[in-house]
Design an enzyme around this catalytic site. Structure first.
Site, PDB file in Angstrom:
ATOM      1  N   ARG A 141       0.738  -1.255   0.183  1.00 55.78           N
ATOM      2  CA  ARG A 141       0.282  -0.002   0.128  1.00 55.78           C
ATOM      3  C   ARG A 141       0.874   1.178   0.033  1.00 55.78           C
ATOM      4  NH1 ARG A 141      -5.284  -1.812   2.202  1.00 55.78           N
ATOM      5  NH2 ARG A 141      -6.171   0.356   2.083  1.00 55.78           N
ATOM      6  N   TYR A 144       0.784   4.403  -2.397  1.00 52.29           N
ATOM      7  CA  TYR A 144      -0.327   5.219  -1.913  1.00 52.29           C
ATOM      8  C   TYR A 144      -0.168   6.058  -0.803  1.00 52.29           C
ATOM      9  CZ  TYR A 144      -5.098   6.716  -1.734  1.00 52.29           C
ATOM     10  OH  TYR A 144      -6.357   7.629  -1.603  1.00 52.29           O
ATOM     11  N   GLY A 147       3.085   7.814  -0.803  1.00 51.02           N
ATOM     12  CA  GLY A 147       3.111   8.693  -1.945  1.00 51.02           C
ATOM     13  C   GLY A 147       2.297  10.071  -1.372  1.00 51.02           C
ATOM     14  N   ASN A 173     -12.944   7.158   3.787  1.00 49.84           N
ATOM     15  CA  ASN A 173     -13.624   6.318   2.970  1.00 49.84           C
ATOM     16  C   ASN A 173     -14.945   7.149   2.446  1.00 49.84           C
ATOM     17  OD1 ASN A 173     -11.917   4.633   4.649  1.00 49.84           O
ATOM     18  ND2 ASN A 173     -12.810   3.201   3.115  1.00 49.84           N
ATOM     19  N   ASN A 189     -18.531  -2.414  -4.276  1.00 49.73           N
ATOM     20  CA  ASN A 189     -18.462  -4.111  -4.560  1.00 49.73           C
ATOM     21  C   ASN A 189     -19.825  -4.705  -3.809  1.00 49.73           C
ATOM     22  OD1 ASN A 189     -15.795  -4.106  -5.743  1.00 49.73           O
ATOM     23  ND2 ASN A 189     -14.940  -5.253  -4.102  1.00 49.73           N
ATOM     24  N   GLN A 203     -13.973  -9.452   3.351  1.00 52.42           N
ATOM     25  CA  GLN A 203     -12.580  -9.983   3.285  1.00 52.42           C
ATOM     26  C   GLN A 203     -12.227 -10.153   5.184  1.00 52.42           C
ATOM     27  OE1 GLN A 203     -10.299  -6.869   1.251  1.00 52.42           O
ATOM     28  NE2 GLN A 203     -11.132  -7.864  -0.696  1.00 52.42           N
ATOM     29  N   GLN A 208     -12.551  -5.733  10.928  1.00 49.21           N
ATOM     30  CA  GLN A 208     -12.032  -4.351  10.585  1.00 49.21           C
ATOM     31  C   GLN A 208     -13.040  -3.384  10.451  1.00 49.21           C
ATOM     32  OE1 GLN A 208     -12.338  -6.922   8.532  1.00 49.21           O
ATOM     33  NE2 GLN A 208     -11.807  -6.629   6.593  1.00 49.21           N
ATOM     34  N   THR A 209     -12.727  -1.997  10.629  1.00 50.78           N
ATOM     35  CA  THR A 209     -13.781  -0.880  10.714  1.00 50.78           C
ATOM     36  C   THR A 209     -13.605   0.143   9.772  1.00 50.78           C
ATOM     37  OG1 THR A 209     -12.949   0.386  12.260  1.00 50.78           O
ATOM     38  CG2 THR A 209     -14.399  -1.234  13.014  1.00 50.78           C
ATOM     39  N   ARG A 272      -6.757  -1.734  10.486  1.00 48.75           N
ATOM     40  CA  ARG A 272      -7.671  -2.655  11.291  1.00 48.75           C
ATOM     41  C   ARG A 272      -8.892  -1.511  11.787  1.00 48.75           C
ATOM     42  NH1 ARG A 272      -3.425  -5.201  15.058  1.00 48.75           N
ATOM     43  NH2 ARG A 272      -2.387  -3.353  14.346  1.00 48.75           N
TER      44      ARG A 272
HETATM   45  N1  LIG Z   1     -13.029   8.239  -2.134  1.00 49.19           N
HETATM   46  C1  LIG Z   1     -12.215   8.018  -1.189  1.00 49.19           C
HETATM   47  O1  LIG Z   1     -12.747   7.298  -0.155  1.00 49.19           O
HETATM   48  C2  LIG Z   1     -10.958   8.692  -1.059  1.00 49.19           C
HETATM   49  C3  LIG Z   1     -10.461   8.623   0.417  1.00 49.19           C
HETATM   50  C4  LIG Z   1      -9.266   9.278   0.521  1.00 49.19           C
HETATM   51  C5  LIG Z   1      -8.561  10.004  -0.365  1.00 49.19           C
HETATM   52  N2  LIG Z   1      -9.207  10.253  -1.633  1.00 49.19           N
HETATM   53  C6  LIG Z   1      -8.477  10.887  -2.713  1.00 49.19           C
HETATM   54  O2  LIG Z   1      -9.550  11.692  -3.361  1.00 49.19           O
HETATM   55  C7  LIG Z   1      -9.221  11.830  -4.649  1.00 49.19           C
HETATM   56  C8  LIG Z   1     -10.189  11.541  -5.611  1.00 49.19           C
HETATM   57  O3  LIG Z   1     -10.691  10.182  -5.376  1.00 49.19           O
HETATM   58  P1  LIG Z   1     -11.897   9.255  -6.025  1.00 49.19           P
HETATM   59  O4  LIG Z   1     -12.751   8.436  -4.848  1.00 49.19           O
HETATM   60  O5  LIG Z   1     -12.797  10.314  -6.613  1.00 49.19           O
HETATM   61  O6  LIG Z   1     -11.223   8.433  -6.945  1.00 49.19           O
HETATM   62  P2  LIG Z   1     -11.472   8.104  -8.520  1.00 49.19           P
HETATM   63  O7  LIG Z   1     -10.500   6.912  -8.804  1.00 49.19           O
HETATM   64  O8  LIG Z   1     -12.866   8.007  -8.800  1.00 49.19           O
HETATM   65  O9  LIG Z   1     -10.955   9.649  -9.118  1.00 49.19           O
HETATM   66  C9  LIG Z   1      -9.622   9.629  -9.309  1.00 49.19           C
HETATM   67  C10 LIG Z   1      -9.364  10.528 -10.883  1.00 49.19           C
HETATM   68  O10 LIG Z   1      -8.067  10.723 -11.262  1.00 49.19           O
HETATM   69  C11 LIG Z   1      -7.812  10.431 -12.332  1.00 49.19           C
HETATM   70  N3  LIG Z   1      -6.311  10.157 -12.489  1.00 49.19           N
HETATM   71  C12 LIG Z   1      -5.747   9.240 -11.819  1.00 49.19           C
HETATM   72  N4  LIG Z   1      -4.505   9.016 -12.249  1.00 49.19           N
HETATM   73  C13 LIG Z   1      -4.139  10.405 -13.019  1.00 49.19           C
HETATM   74  C14 LIG Z   1      -3.083  10.857 -13.537  1.00 49.19           C
HETATM   75  N5  LIG Z   1      -1.818  10.272 -13.452  1.00 49.19           N
HETATM   76  N6  LIG Z   1      -3.262  12.134 -14.249  1.00 49.19           N
HETATM   77  C15 LIG Z   1      -4.321  12.469 -14.500  1.00 49.19           C
HETATM   78  N7  LIG Z   1      -5.598  11.921 -14.002  1.00 49.19           N
HETATM   79  C16 LIG Z   1      -5.447  10.850 -13.168  1.00 49.19           C
HETATM   80  C17 LIG Z   1      -8.460   9.169 -12.529  1.00 49.19           C
HETATM   81  O11 LIG Z   1      -8.680   9.010 -13.922  1.00 49.19           O
HETATM   82  C18 LIG Z   1      -9.781   9.785 -12.043  1.00 49.19           C
HETATM   83  O12 LIG Z   1     -10.666  10.334 -12.753  1.00 49.19           O
HETATM   84  C19 LIG Z   1      -7.995  10.966  -5.015  1.00 49.19           C
HETATM   85  O13 LIG Z   1      -6.830  11.824  -4.787  1.00 49.19           O
HETATM   86  C20 LIG Z   1      -8.179  10.048  -3.737  1.00 49.19           C
HETATM   87  O14 LIG Z   1      -6.764   9.618  -3.317  1.00 49.19           O
HETATM   88  C21 LIG Z   1     -10.369   9.594  -1.856  1.00 49.19           C
HETATM   89  O1  LIG Z   2     -15.046  -6.752  -1.449  1.00 53.09           O
HETATM   90  C1  LIG Z   2     -14.476  -6.246  -0.432  1.00 53.09           C
HETATM   91  C2  LIG Z   2     -13.527  -5.116  -0.564  1.00 53.09           C
HETATM   92  C3  LIG Z   2     -12.985  -4.624   0.869  1.00 53.09           C
HETATM   93  N1  LIG Z   2     -13.417  -5.034   1.764  1.00 53.09           N
HETATM   94  C4  LIG Z   2     -12.757  -4.634   2.879  1.00 53.09           C
HETATM   95  O2  LIG Z   2     -13.260  -3.443   3.264  1.00 53.09           O
HETATM   96  C5  LIG Z   2     -12.533  -2.320   3.859  1.00 53.09           C
HETATM   97  C6  LIG Z   2     -12.347  -1.207   3.237  1.00 53.09           C
HETATM   98  O3  LIG Z   2     -11.550  -1.358   1.769  1.00 53.09           O
HETATM   99  P1  LIG Z   2     -11.736  -0.460   0.693  1.00 53.09           P
HETATM  100  O4  LIG Z   2     -10.962  -1.151  -0.383  1.00 53.09           O
HETATM  101  O5  LIG Z   2     -12.924  -0.018   0.336  1.00 53.09           O
HETATM  102  O6  LIG Z   2     -10.692   0.804   1.144  1.00 53.09           O
HETATM  103  P2  LIG Z   2      -9.640   0.944   2.167  1.00 53.09           P
HETATM  104  O7  LIG Z   2     -10.337   1.672   3.121  1.00 53.09           O
HETATM  105  O8  LIG Z   2      -8.962  -0.088   2.149  1.00 53.09           O
HETATM  106  O9  LIG Z   2      -8.893   2.067   1.444  1.00 53.09           O
HETATM  107  C7  LIG Z   2      -9.828   3.486   1.125  1.00 53.09           C
HETATM  108  O10 LIG Z   2      -9.345   4.366   2.089  1.00 53.09           O
HETATM  109  C8  LIG Z   2      -8.912   5.469   2.164  1.00 53.09           C
HETATM  110  C9  LIG Z   2      -8.870   6.183   0.675  1.00 53.09           C
HETATM  111  O11 LIG Z   2      -7.557   6.882   0.542  1.00 53.09           O
HETATM  112  C10 LIG Z   2      -8.608   5.027  -0.390  1.00 53.09           C
HETATM  113  O12 LIG Z   2      -8.707   5.807  -1.446  1.00 53.09           O
HETATM  114  C11 LIG Z   2      -9.687   4.102  -0.288  1.00 53.09           C
HETATM  115  O13 LIG Z   2      -9.542   3.181  -1.171  1.00 53.09           O
HETATM  116  C12 LIG Z   2     -11.219  -3.210   4.077  1.00 53.09           C
HETATM  117  O14 LIG Z   2     -11.079  -3.689   5.275  1.00 53.09           O
HETATM  118  C13 LIG Z   2     -11.124  -4.344   2.937  1.00 53.09           C
HETATM  119  O15 LIG Z   2     -10.615  -5.432   3.715  1.00 53.09           O
HETATM  120  C14 LIG Z   2     -14.367  -6.369   1.943  1.00 53.09           C
HETATM  121  O16 LIG Z   2     -14.435  -6.789   2.907  1.00 53.09           O
HETATM  122  N2  LIG Z   2     -14.606  -6.651   0.682  1.00 53.09           N
END
Ligand SMILES: NC(=O)c1ccc[n+]([C@@H]2O[C@H](COP(=O)([O-])OP(=O)(O)OC[C@H]3O[C@@H](n4cnc5c(N)ncnc54)[C@H](O)[C@@H]3O)[C@@H](O)[C@H]2O)c1
Ligand SMILES: O=c1ccn([C@@H]2O[C@H](COP(=O)(O)OP(=O)(O)O[C@H]3OC[C@@H](O)[C@H](O)[C@H]3O)[C@@H](O)[C@H]2O)c(=O)[nH]1
Length: 313
Positions: A141, A144, A147, A173, A189, A203, A208-209, A272
Site C-alpha cells: 500500500r 499510495y 505517496g 472512505n 462491491n 474480507q 475491521q472498521t 484494522r
Molecule cells: N473516495 C475515497 O474514499 C477517498 C479517500 C481518501 C482520499 N481520496 C482521494 O480523493 C481523490 C479522488 O478520489 P476518488 O474517490 O474520486 O477516486 P477516483 O478513482 O474515482 O478518481 C480519481 C481520478 O483521477 C484520475 N487520475 C488518476 N491518475 C491520474 C493521472 N496520473 N493524471 C490525471 N488523472 C489521473 C482518474 O482517471 C480519476 O478520474 C484521490 O486523490 C484520492 O486519493 C479519496
Molecule cells: O469486497 C471487499 C472489498 C473490501 N473489503 C474490506 O473493506 C475495507 C475497506 O476497503 P476499501 O478497498 O473499500 O478501501 P480502504 O479503506 O482499504 O482504502 C480506502 O481508504 C482511504 C482512501 O484513501 C482510499 O482511496 C480508499 O480506497 C477493507 O477492510 C477491506 O478488507 C471487503 O471486505 N470486501
C-alpha cells in the site's frame, strides 16, 4: 474565477465539478487521464462554454492559467493504485510537484486531497490530525499512503519556502453515485454484488472498521476548506464507524435480504480500525456530514441499478 480540477472525471472530482459549475461566474478546467474516471461522469458539462476537459496525465507538466487548483488526480481504489504502483508514486509525487509548480507560477491557491491512509494501521482511535501515523514504508500500500505523505510534505515545503497558499484535506472512505461499478472498493462491491445476487465478499476478519462519508457531504467540506483560511490538514469524513460484517448486513437488509455473505482472504496491511475525529473540521470550517450510511446506500443503489439495467422489483 477559473478553477482547475485534476482527477475531475472521478467519483469525488465529478461531483465537485457539479458544485463549482453552479456558480455562474466560475470557469472549470478538468485535467484527467481517465485511468479510473470516465467522461460519462462529466457528460452534462461537455460543450458548456464555461467548461473545458483536457486528457492529461498530471505526472507531466501542465500549462494553463487558473486562479485555484483542486488537485485530486490519483487512483483511490486499492486494486487500482496497486495495479501499477510505480505509476501511483509518479502521480502522487511528480503530479503534486507539477501542480505546485503551476500554483507557484500563477500564485494560485492549491488544495490537495490527501487520505486517512496517511495514518496507516493506526495505533490511535479515532484519528486526529496531530497523529503521525503507523505506516509500512515498503508494503504493497506504500505507493499510495507514502505517496500521499510525500505529497503533503511537498505542499508544506512549497508553502514555507515560496509562500504558496495551500489546503490539505485528509479524506476518509467516501462513496456515492458514479462510483465505477468495478472500482473494487467495499461499498461499490457490496452494492453491485447485492443487485446481481452474488455473495457479498467480506474480507477476513470482517471485524475491521471503516467510516463512510457520502460524496456530496465530502464535496461541501472540500469547497469550505478551499474558501477558508486554514491550511489543514483537516480530516473530512463521517465518524459513523462500521465493521465490514455490519456493512454487509446493512447492504443485505437494504438491497437484497436473500443475498449470501461469504468470507474471503484479505490483502496485506489492511488497516484494522478507521474513524475520523472531525473536531477540527467542525471548529475551523463549521462542517459536518449530514447523510448517514443507511440514507446513502439507497442513493447509490438507484444509480447502480440504472447503470446495471436492473430495476427494483
Ligand atoms: N473516495 C475515497 O474514499 C477517498 C479517500 C481518501 C482520499 N481520496 C482521494 O480523493 C481523490 C479522488 O478520489 P476518488 O474517490 O474520486 O477516486 P477516483 O478513482 O474515482 O478518481 C480519481 C481520478 O483521477 C484520475 N487520475 C488518476 N491518475 C491520474 C493521472 N496520473 N493524471 C490525471 N488523472 C489521473 C482518474 O482517471 C480519476 O478520474 C484521490 O486523490 C484520492 O486519493 C479519496
Ligand atoms: O469486497 C471487499 C472489498 C473490501 N473489503 C474490506 O473493506 C475495507 C475497506 O476497503 P476499501 O478497498 O473499500 O478501501 P480502504 O479503506 O482499504 O482504502 C480506502 O481508504 C482511504 C482512501 O484513501 C482510499 O482511496 C480508499 O480506497 C477493507 O477492510 C477491506 O478488507 C471487503 O471486505 N470486501
Amino acid at each position: 474565477m477559473r478553477i482547475l480540477v485534476t482527477g475531475g472525471a472521478g467519483l469525488i472530482g465529478s461531483h465537485l465539478v457539479d458544485k463549482l459549475m453552479e456558480k455562474e461566474k466560475s470557469e472549470v478546467i478538468v485535467a484527467d487521464n481517465y485511468f479510473t474516471g470516465s467522461k460519462d461522469n462529466l457528460k452534462k458539462w461537455i460543450g458548456h462554454p464555461r467548461f473545458e476537459l483536457i486528457r492529461h496525465d498530471i505526472s507531466r507538466p501542465l500549462f494553463v492559467e487558473v486562479d485555484q487548483i483542486y488537485h485530486l488526480a490519483c487512483p483511490a481504489s486499492p486494486i487500482f493504485y496497486k495495479y501499477n504502483s510505480v505509476k501511483t508514486i509518479k502521480t502522487n509525487v511528480m503530479g503534486t510537484l507539477n501542480m505546485l509548480g503551476l500554483a507557484k507560477r500563477l500564485r494560485a491557491r492549491i488544495l490537495f486531497t490527501s487520505t486517512s491512509e496517511v495514518y496507516g494501521d493506526s495505533l490511535e482511535h479515532p484519528q486526529k490530525e496531530t497523529y503521525w501515523g503507523n505506516v509500512n514504508p515498503i508494503g504493497v500500500r506504500s505507493c499510495y499512503d507514502e505517496g500521499k505523505r510525500m505529497a503533503e510534505t511537498l505542499m508544506f515545503d512549497y508553502h514555507r519556502q515560496y509562500g504558496i497558499e495551500i489546503r490539505i484535506a485528509r479524506i476518509f472512505n467516501t462513496y456515492g453515485p458514479r462510483m465505477n461499478i468495478d472500482d473494487g472498493r467495499v461499498v461499490s462491491n457490496f452494492i453491485a454484488q447485492a443487485i446481481r445476487n452474488e455473495p457479498l465478499t467480506v474480507q477476513l476478519p470482517g471485524t475491521q472498521t471503516r467510516s463512510f462519508c457520502y460524496v456530496l457531504d465530502l464535496v461541501d467540506g472540500l469547497t469550505q476548506l478551499m474558501e477558508g483560511t486554514d491550511t489543514g490538514p483537516i480530516n473530512l469524513g463521517n465518524p459513523g464507524e462500521f465493521t465490514m460484517n455490519e456493512l454487509a448486513k446493512a447492504v443485505q437488509e437494504l438491497i437484497n435480504p436473500e443475498v449470501q455473505i461469504s468470507e474471503v482472504e484479505n490483502t496485506p496491511d489492511d488497516p484494522r480500525q478507521r474513524k475520523p475525529d472531525i473536531t477540527k473540521a467542525k471548529e475551523v470550517l463549521g462542517w459536518e456530514p449530514k447523510v448517514n450510511l443507511h440514507e446513502g446506500i439507497p442513493l447509490m443503489e438507484d444509480d447502480f441499478r440504472q447503470r446495471l439495467g436492473v430495476p427494483r422489483t
